[in-house]
Design an enzyme around this catalytic site. Sequence first.
Site, PDB file in Angstrom:
ATOM      1  N   GLN A 104       0.848  -1.190   0.000  1.00  0.00           N
ATOM      2  CA  GLN A 104       0.000   0.000   0.000  1.00  0.00           C
ATOM      3  C   GLN A 104       0.886   1.244   0.000  1.00  0.00           C
ATOM      4  OE1 GLN A 104      -2.308   1.695   3.335  1.00  0.00           O
ATOM      5  NE2 GLN A 104      -4.131   1.170   2.139  1.00  0.00           N
ATOM      6  N   TYR A 112      -5.572  11.406   3.795  1.00  0.00           N
ATOM      7  CA  TYR A 112      -4.174  11.551   3.410  1.00  0.00           C
ATOM      8  C   TYR A 112      -4.084  12.312   2.079  1.00  0.00           C
ATOM      9  CZ  TYR A 112      -3.544   8.369   7.302  1.00  0.00           C
ATOM     10  OH  TYR A 112      -3.567   7.822   8.563  1.00  0.00           O
ATOM     11  N   ARG A 125      -7.416   2.654  -2.739  1.00  0.00           N
ATOM     12  CA  ARG A 125      -8.279   2.647  -1.559  1.00  0.00           C
ATOM     13  C   ARG A 125      -8.969   3.997  -1.421  1.00  0.00           C
ATOM     14  NH1 ARG A 125      -7.790   1.139   4.871  1.00  0.00           N
ATOM     15  NH2 ARG A 125      -9.197  -0.637   4.686  1.00  0.00           N
ATOM     16  N   GLY A 142      -9.494  -6.538   9.168  1.00  0.00           N
ATOM     17  CA  GLY A 142      -8.376  -5.927   9.867  1.00  0.00           C
ATOM     18  C   GLY A 142      -8.159  -6.532  11.230  1.00  0.00           C
ATOM     19  N   ARG A 143      -8.867  -6.027  12.228  1.00  0.00           N
ATOM     20  CA  ARG A 143      -8.672  -6.479  13.599  1.00  0.00           C
ATOM     21  C   ARG A 143      -8.738  -7.999  13.763  1.00  0.00           C
ATOM     22  NH1 ARG A 143     -11.695  -1.843  13.604  1.00  0.00           N
ATOM     23  NH2 ARG A 143     -10.951  -0.071  14.836  1.00  0.00           N
TER      24      ARG A 143
END
Length: 365
Positions: free
Chosen positions: A100, A186, A233, A322-323
Site C-alpha cells: 500500500q 491523506y 483505496r 483488519g482487527r
Amino acid sequence: MMTNLFTPFDLGAVSLRNRIAMAPMTRSRSEQPGNVPTDLMAEYYAQRASAGLIITEATQISPQGQGYSFTPGIHSAEQVAGWRKVTDAVHAKGGRIFSQLWHVGRMSHESFHTDGKPVAPSALAPDASVWVVDPAIGKGSMVPSPVPRALTVEGIAEVVADYAQAARNAVAAGFDGVEIHAANGYLIDEFLRTTSNHRTDQYGGSVENRIRFAIEVFEAVAAEIGADRVGIRISPFITQRNMNDPEAPATILAMIRELGRRGLTYAHIAEADWDDAPVTPDAFRHDLRAAFDGAVIVAGKYDRARAEAMLASGLADIVAFGRPFIANPDLPRRFAEDLPLASFDGTALFGGTVEGYTSYPALAS
C-alpha cells in the site's frame, strides 16, 4: 456457482485462492533508523499468508510522505531489501501480497520534515493528531498536526514521480501489485475534497481539477508496473480530520470512473468502523458498480456472516478483515471450520516487540 469467501478470484494479473483479504493496518515496527522492514515483520505477514490477498500496512513513498513514527518506507535500498524478506516469506506459503503506497500529506508532524512543514494541497490544518515517538524517552503519543505548506505545481510533479519510483521499488521487492492509498484524509484524499483543497489552479475548484492529481499518480504507477497490478483505496464517507465534504462521494465516483477507463484493477472501500460512524449506503455501492467494471473490495467491521451477505449481493468481490487478522493469523481456516476467534490486545497495536504482534498462535490442527 454460488460465490462465497472461499471461491477463488482473479484480481487483474493475480490469482487469489480465496476472497478473504488482510486489510492494511499500521503496526509501527520497522527498524530504526531508516524505517526498514524487519525479519519480525516477515514472520508476521507469513503467519497470515492463507489470506487470498495481503495488503500491507501503509508504506511511505518518500521521507516527505511520513506522518507516524516507525512506519516503513519503500524509497531506500535498505527498505526494498527488507520488504523482499517479507514477500519471499509470504510467497513461500503460497500467499499474495500488495504494497500500500502512502503519502500522508498534512497528516504529519514537523519532526518528520527538515523545514518543519508537512505538505498538502492547501495550507489548512487537519485538526487531527498523529503518533510520534519522543526519542528522549523512547515512547510514543498522539500529537497535533501543524498547518502544512501548500504544494507548488512543481512539488506536485515531484510527488507523482515519487509514486512511480515507489511502484518500481515494490516490484523490485517482490510484491504482486500495489494499492494506492487515496483514503482517510491523506494526500490524495486531501486533493479530492473541497474542505481540504482550496486551490485555484489546475488542481483545485472543479471535480475535474480535484481528481487530476489522483489520475496522474495512477497513470505514473500503471506505466511502471501495469494497470492490472494496481488498485486504489477510497473512503467516501469519512468525516474526521476536517474532511466532511458532502461532494466527496460524487467526486470519488468520478475519479473511479476515470481510473476504470485507464485500467484500474480494483477499488477498495475503507468503510468507517468507529462507533456512530457514517454508514456506506447501498446506493453508493450500486453507483460504484455502475461506474466501474473492475473488482470491489470492502473493509470495515465485517464478520463472516456480513461478509458472505455482501458477496452474495454482488456489490463486492473480496472482503478485507483488519482487527480479526491481528489475533487470528489463521483467520480463513477459522472461518471455514467455524472455529472460535481470539481477541487482540489493543495496547500492543503500535510499536513494541513480538507481544501482540507475532505472539498470537494459530489453532492446532
